[in-house]
Design a protein around this motif. Structure first.
Motif, PDB file in Angstrom:
ATOM      1  N   LEU A 107       0.952  -1.332  -0.096  1.00  0.00           N
ATOM      2  CA  LEU A 107       0.306   0.271  -0.068  1.00  0.00           C
ATOM      3  C   LEU A 107       1.259   1.017  -0.545  1.00  0.00           C
ATOM      4  O   LEU A 107       1.038   2.181  -0.633  1.00  0.00           O
ATOM      5  N   LEU A 108       1.564   0.943   0.921  1.00  0.00           N
ATOM      6  CA  LEU A 108       2.823   2.739   0.923  1.00  0.00           C
ATOM      7  C   LEU A 108       3.414   2.643  -1.113  1.00  0.00           C
ATOM      8  O   LEU A 108       3.789   3.557  -1.270  1.00  0.00           O
ATOM      9  N   PHE A 109       4.119   1.555  -1.901  1.00  0.00           N
ATOM     10  CA  PHE A 109       4.731   1.552  -2.823  1.00  0.00           C
ATOM     11  C   PHE A 109       2.915   2.356  -3.616  1.00  0.00           C
ATOM     12  O   PHE A 109       4.068   2.985  -4.503  1.00  0.00           O
ATOM     13  N   ARG A 110       2.671   2.221  -3.256  1.00  0.00           N
ATOM     14  CA  ARG A 110       1.078   2.529  -4.096  1.00  0.00           C
ATOM     15  C   ARG A 110       1.136   4.050  -4.155  1.00  0.00           C
ATOM     16  O   ARG A 110       1.071   4.494  -4.964  1.00  0.00           O
ATOM     17  N   VAL A 111       0.639   4.102  -2.573  1.00  0.00           N
ATOM     18  CA  VAL A 111       0.593   5.624  -2.424  1.00  0.00           C
ATOM     19  C   VAL A 111       1.716   6.624  -3.243  1.00  0.00           C
ATOM     20  O   VAL A 111       1.528   7.299  -3.327  1.00  0.00           O
ATOM     21  N   ILE A 112       2.775   6.186  -2.916  1.00  0.00           N
ATOM     22  CA  ILE A 112       3.830   6.507  -3.616  1.00  0.00           C
ATOM     23  C   ILE A 112       4.213   6.355  -4.970  1.00  0.00           C
ATOM     24  O   ILE A 112       4.144   7.420  -5.951  1.00  0.00           O
ATOM     25  N   SER A 113       3.343   5.397  -5.554  1.00  0.00           N
ATOM     26  CA  SER A 113       3.867   5.562  -7.337  1.00  0.00           C
ATOM     27  C   SER A 113       2.676   5.949  -8.152  1.00  0.00           C
ATOM     28  O   SER A 113       3.183   6.638  -8.920  1.00  0.00           O
ATOM     29  N   GLN A 114       1.393   5.466  -7.653  1.00  0.00           N
ATOM     30  CA  GLN A 114       0.526   5.845  -8.173  1.00  0.00           C
ATOM     31  C   GLN A 114      -0.771   6.417  -6.839  1.00  0.00           C
ATOM     32  O   GLN A 114      -2.039   5.505  -6.656  1.00  0.00           O
ATOM     33  N   PRO A 115      -0.465   7.536  -6.422  1.00  0.00           N
ATOM     34  CA  PRO A 115      -1.698   8.662  -5.361  1.00  0.00           C
ATOM     35  C   PRO A 115      -3.101   7.966  -5.428  1.00  0.00           C
ATOM     36  O   PRO A 115      -3.146   7.897  -4.660  1.00  0.00           O
ATOM     37  N   THR A 116      -3.040   8.196  -7.587  1.00  0.00           N
ATOM     38  CA  THR A 116      -4.989   8.412  -7.369  1.00  0.00           C
ATOM     39  C   THR A 116      -5.489   7.333  -7.088  1.00  0.00           C
ATOM     40  O   THR A 116      -6.936   7.169  -7.181  1.00  0.00           O
ATOM     41  N   LYS A 117      -4.782   6.372  -7.526  1.00  0.00           N
ATOM     42  CA  LYS A 117      -5.183   4.942  -7.239  1.00  0.00           C
ATOM     43  C   LYS A 117      -5.054   4.724  -5.414  1.00  0.00           C
ATOM     44  O   LYS A 117      -5.685   2.331  -5.557  1.00  0.00           O
ATOM     45  N   THR A 118      -5.323   4.594  -4.924  1.00  0.00           N
ATOM     46  CA  THR A 118      -5.660   4.355  -3.047  1.00  0.00           C
ATOM     47  C   THR A 118      -6.538   6.159  -2.450  1.00  0.00           C
ATOM     48  O   THR A 118      -6.432   7.097  -3.228  1.00  0.00           O
ATOM     49  N   VAL A 119      -7.348   5.218  -1.636  1.00  0.00           N
ATOM     50  CA  VAL A 119      -7.913   6.251  -0.963  1.00  0.00           C
ATOM     51  C   VAL A 119      -6.921   7.331   0.077  1.00  0.00           C
ATOM     52  O   VAL A 119      -7.267   8.607  -0.362  1.00  0.00           O
ATOM     53  N   ILE A 120      -6.034   7.441   0.349  1.00  0.00           N
ATOM     54  CA  ILE A 120      -5.052   8.186   1.447  1.00  0.00           C
ATOM     55  C   ILE A 120      -4.175   8.958   0.545  1.00  0.00           C
ATOM     56  O   ILE A 120      -4.223  10.390   0.189  1.00  0.00           O
ATOM     57  N   GLY A 121      -4.065   8.283  -1.009  1.00  0.00           N
ATOM     58  CA  GLY A 121      -3.875   9.703  -1.584  1.00  0.00           C
ATOM     59  C   GLY A 121      -4.189  10.279  -2.468  1.00  0.00           C
ATOM     60  O   GLY A 121      -3.991  11.537  -2.845  1.00  0.00           O
ATOM     61  N   ILE A 122      -5.803  10.170  -2.981  1.00  0.00           N
ATOM     62  CA  ILE A 122      -6.338  10.665  -3.381  1.00  0.00           C
ATOM     63  C   ILE A 122      -6.710  12.339  -2.903  1.00  0.00           C
ATOM     64  O   ILE A 122      -7.342  13.446  -2.504  1.00  0.00           O
ATOM     65  N   ASN A 123      -6.429  10.673  -1.014  1.00  0.00           N
ATOM     66  CA  ASN A 123      -7.621  12.251   0.459  1.00  0.00           C
ATOM     67  C   ASN A 123      -6.550  13.417   0.382  1.00  0.00           C
ATOM     68  O   ASN A 123      -6.295  14.438   0.376  1.00  0.00           O
ATOM     69  N   ALA A 124      -4.886  13.054  -0.119  1.00  0.00           N
ATOM     70  CA  ALA A 124      -3.942  14.216   0.766  1.00  0.00           C
ATOM     71  C   ALA A 124      -4.314  14.951  -0.459  1.00  0.00           C
ATOM     72  O   ALA A 124      -3.456  16.641  -0.405  1.00  0.00           O
ATOM     73  N   ILE A 125      -4.224  15.032  -2.110  1.00  0.00           N
ATOM     74  CA  ILE A 125      -4.096  15.729  -3.766  1.00  0.00           C
ATOM     75  C   ILE A 125      -5.292  16.177  -2.784  1.00  0.00           C
ATOM     76  O   ILE A 125      -4.889  17.865  -3.178  1.00  0.00           O
ATOM     77  N   ASN A 126      -6.512  16.436  -2.391  1.00  0.00           N
ATOM     78  CA  ASN A 126      -6.840  17.392  -2.102  1.00  0.00           C
ATOM     79  C   ASN A 126      -7.679  17.816  -0.975  1.00  0.00           C
ATOM     80  O   ASN A 126      -8.417  18.937  -0.513  1.00  0.00           O
ATOM     81  N   ARG A 127      -6.652  17.101   0.103  1.00  0.00           N
ATOM     82  CA  ARG A 127      -6.070  18.423   1.088  1.00  0.00           C
ATOM     83  C   ARG A 127      -5.589  19.647   0.718  1.00  0.00           C
ATOM     84  O   ARG A 127      -5.721  20.486   1.436  1.00  0.00           O
ATOM     85  N   ARG A 128      -4.938  19.422  -0.241  1.00  0.00           N
ATOM     86  CA  ARG A 128      -3.517  20.468  -0.532  1.00  0.00           C
ATOM     87  C   ARG A 128      -4.900  21.450  -1.631  1.00  0.00           C
ATOM     88  O   ARG A 128      -4.472  22.740  -1.169  1.00  0.00           O
ATOM     89  N   LEU A 129      -5.575  20.430  -2.389  1.00  0.00           N
ATOM     90  CA  LEU A 129      -6.503  21.758  -2.953  1.00  0.00           C
ATOM     91  C   LEU A 129      -7.464  22.187  -2.307  1.00  0.00           C
ATOM     92  O   LEU A 129      -7.400  24.008  -2.490  1.00  0.00           O
TER      93      LEU A 129
END
Length: 232
Positions: free
Chosen positions: A25-47
């Motif tokens: 999951l950590l590798f997925r968040v780093i390499s393909q963030p939009t395919k994980t809920v954690i990554g999408i939430n991080a991007i949207n928090r910045r927005l």
């Protein structure tokens, strides 16, 4: 295989399965963030931070949002330290452990029982520490998000977004510590329930963590075009 030896086989397999999934999951968040809920939430928090800081009229909404996050982290931290105290009490009363294991197979020695409860205690203490760190970063971002922006607008927005994301990451780690405590608690009743819980939890977490709507060529859609750093 003797019943006492099941602990030496099923327990490492179960823990290894959980650890391997979270490394994936950590590798997925780093390499393909939009395919994980954690990554999408991080991007949207910045927005969200960028939107809140563009207009001072959003100050009340931003403060209320941070207050809700701090309240949730405080509740999680309080629950973790309370459960830690309960586990410490159970560790001092070994008779309760032996009574609960009469229907299950596995190693029932005093040393093994101490390892079981100490592992659960570590999970709850880790959850407490992570949620305290989450409160720390939320409190920093709560103040900084209302600071007037001058010439260093990009630096200010990125710094606040980074603080908010770190608070979210620490909260997620604290929640994962709670997840790890479930199979460790079932280990008290034997290695078989513990291993089954690990397998079931990995499947459940996969469906909770993986996003099937984004990814691939859509990665750029989730990114802020004004964000020069491009980090989560």
């Amino acid at each position: 295989m003797e019943k006492q030896e099941l602990d030496y086989v099923l327990v490492p397999l179960g823990i290894g399965l959980m650890v391997a999934y979270h490394f994936w999951l950590l590798f997925r968040v780093i390499s393909q963030p939009t395919k994980t809920v954690i990554g999408i939430n991080a991007i949207n928090r910045r927005l969200w931070v960028r939107t809140m800081m563009k207009d001072f009229k959003n100050a009340v909404l931003a403060v209320q949002t941070f207050r809700n996050n701090i309240m949730v982290s405080t509740l999680m931290a309080s629950t973790a330290i309370t459960l830690s105290s309960l586990i410490a009490v159970l560790m001092t009363n070994g008779s309760l452990i032996h009574d609960s294991q009469t229907l299950f197979i596995g190693n029932k020695s005093d040393l093994n029982n101490s390892i079981k409860f100490f592992s659960i205690l570590v999970c709850f203490l880790l959850a407490f520490l992570m949620n305290v760190q989450s409160i720390r970063y939320y409190s920093h971002a709560n103040i900084l998000i209302n600071v007037p922006i001058a010439k260093n607008r990009a630096v200010a927005v990125n710094y606040v977004a980074r603080a908010l994301n770190r608070g979210g990451y620490f909260w997620s780690i604290g929640l994962r510590a709670y997840y790890f405590s479930f199979p460790l608690f079932l280990w008290v009743f034997g290695p078989i329930p513990m291993f089954v819980c690990c397998v079931v939890m990995v499947f459940v977490l996969y469906f909770l963590d993986v996003n099937t709507d984004g990814g691939g060529g859509e990665d750029q859609v989730w990114m802020d075009p004004d964000d020069d750093e491009g980090e989560c």
